[in-house]
Structure formats: C-alpha cells, structure tokens
Design a protein around this motif. Structure first.
Motif, PDB file in Angstrom:
ATOM      1  N   ALA A   1      41.671  36.211  36.342  1.00 43.96           N
ATOM      2  CA  ALA A   1      41.541  35.037  37.185  1.00 43.96           C
ATOM      3  C   ALA A   1      40.094  34.635  37.314  1.00 43.96           C
ATOM      4  O   ALA A   1      39.205  35.461  37.339  1.00 43.96           O
TER       5      ALA A   1
ATOM      6  N   VAL B   1      41.834  28.748  39.913  1.00 41.15           N
ATOM      7  CA  VAL B   1      42.915  29.649  39.554  1.00 41.15           C
ATOM      8  C   VAL B   1      44.221  28.904  39.637  1.00 41.15           C
ATOM      9  O   VAL B   1      44.498  28.192  40.586  1.00 41.15           O
ATOM     10  N   ALA B   2      45.063  29.102  38.619  1.00 37.37           N
ATOM     11  CA  ALA B   2      46.411  28.540  38.618  1.00 37.37           C
ATOM     12  C   ALA B   2      46.421  27.032  38.735  1.00 37.37           C
ATOM     13  O   ALA B   2      47.342  26.450  39.261  1.00 37.37           O
TER      14      ALA B   2
ATOM     15  N   ASN C   1      46.415  31.682  34.710  1.00 39.61           N
ATOM     16  CA  ASN C   1      45.270  32.213  35.442  1.00 39.61           C
ATOM     17  C   ASN C   1      44.217  32.751  34.475  1.00 39.61           C
ATOM     18  O   ASN C   1      43.635  33.807  34.700  1.00 39.61           O
TER      19      ASN C   1
END
Length: 257
Positions: A5, A10-11, A176
């Motif tokens: 990550a 992130v994401a 991620n």
C-alpha cells in the motif's frame, strides 16, 4: 497479487474503461439530462469499493509514519509473506473448481484467467523472503491472524459459493499497489538496504496491469447479478480485513492483536 500500500493513495478506483471497450452484459442507466451511462460489472465493483479508500488511506498513513518504521516494515514483510504465499494455491484451487463446471463458458474463461495469473504470481513469496533476509529478519513462525482470515475467507468462498468471488479479493489487493516512490522513501527513513524493497518496487510496476486485466476478465464473464454480488461482498470483506491488518501492524509493537 500483493497487499502492498502507498501512504499517499490507497485503493483509489482504477481508470474507467477506454472508449469502445464496453463489456458483455453492460447495462445503461439514466445520467444527467438525456444522456445514458454504461455500467459494466467492473465499474459497478469499483463504485462499491470507492468508499473504502479513505479508511484504507488512513490505515496506511499510520503504518508508514516515520517513528518506529524500521521495525514496522519488517513486521509488514512477515505478514505479507504469509499472505502472498497463499496467492498461487488460491488461484489454482479456483481453477480446479471451475473445471468441475465444463458446460459453463464463464467458468472456462475464469479458469484460464486463474491459471494465467497463478503463473504471474509464482515465486513472489520468495521475493519477500529475500526482502526479509536483506532486512536481517526471517519469516514469521505463525501467520498473523488477520492474514489467516483474509486467505481463509477465500477458500470458503471458492468451495461453498463460487470461484468468481476470488476476483473481489484480487481486486482489492492489487488495487493497493505501492506508489513508484514509496520504496525509496521507506529506504531513506528506515536505513535498510535497497535489497529489502524488491517486492515494493516490482509490484509498483506490475499490479496496475494485473488489475486492468482482472477487470477485463470480469466484464467478459458477463456475470449474473448474483455473481456480481458474490464478488462485491468478497471485495468489501477483503477491504475491511486489509484495513484491520494495516492498523494492527501500525501499532507500536507491530505484533498480533
């Protein structure tokens, strides 16, 4: 497939499909004015995952904070080694379960993806062992309990729901990917040698392409609403567990809860 990550982002939802790349079973919904918007299975999944991004971002910011980072990074590597070690066996088991449905074209396509991706992920756990050795550490004798939950939930879903649920798990882990400069920043803060950051560097380059491939496959499967739900539930569960894992690793002692 790696749960690395980046502290900065992130994401974050992946880019939307290119024009002209509409997938099978796409449906349209009214948009602003008289226009319509195409909603594919992959776009629907990214939309459902979007609210998890701020929570994951906060967890990784805590994980990568400078104080005590050297010790936490080693704990991170040990957790990731156990998680990544499960990747290939999960993919191979999903392919086996798909083979049990020879009359389902979607199952054949999914099996082909799982076998191909298993080869792409092969030996990545060995990279983490090399990273650990360079950091002066070794693998964990006992896996982190949240790592067991992450991988174990997928075995359950493959066996008792449908192997397609594994796509939700992969989408979160590969969504991620580490940022291109994360390894350099961690090396500077921790003082560890560059050899301790191979996995971060490799996945910064690989995971974006892997995620694009996953979404193309998911759309091509033309999944039913029930299978889309299975993938989404798997993904949201994975995002929750990954957040818990990062928060646990972010504790001062980096140990198990």
């Amino acid at each position: 497939m790696n749960a690395t990550a980046t502290a900065a982002a992130v994401a974050a939802p992946a880019p939307l499909p290119a024009a002209g790349a509409a997938a099978p079973e796409a449906r349209t919904v009214p948009a602003a004015g008289t226009a319509t918007a195409t909603v594919t299975a992959s776009l629907a999944l990214r939309t459902k995952l979007a609210p998890t991004a701020p929570v994951l971002r906060a967890a990784t910011a805590a994980l990568w904070r400078p104080d005590g980072l050297r010790e936490r990074y080693v704990h991170y590597l040990t957790a990731m080694h156990r998680l990544v070690r499960a990747s290939v066996p999960l993919l191979l088991r999903a392919a086996e379960r798909c083979a049990a449905e020879p009359d389902d074209p979607a199952a054949r396509r999914l099996a082909a993806y799982c076998l191909r991706h298993a080869e792409e992920e092969r030996d990545h756990d060995a990279w983490l062992l090399d990273d650990l050795a360079a950091a002066g550490a070794g693998p964990a004798a006992v896996p982190h309990p949240i790592v067991v939950e992450l991988a174990g939930a997928q075995y359950y879903r493959i066996e008792h729901e449908h192997p397609v649920a594994l796509l939700g798990y992969i989408a979160v882990l590969e969504g991620n990917a580490p940022g291109p400069r994360l390894a350099d920043r961690l090396a500077e803060v921790t003082g560890l040698p560059d050899a301790a950051f191979r996995t971060l560097r490799e996945h910064a380059e690989l995971d974006g392409g892997h995620l694009d491939d996953l979404y193309r496959v998911f759309d091509a499967l033309a999944p039913s609403p029930a299978r889309q739900t299975a993938v989404a539930v798997s993904a949201l569960h994975t995002a929750n567990l990954l957040t818990r894992l990062f928060l646990s690793l972010a504790e001062d002692n980096g140990g198990h809860p």
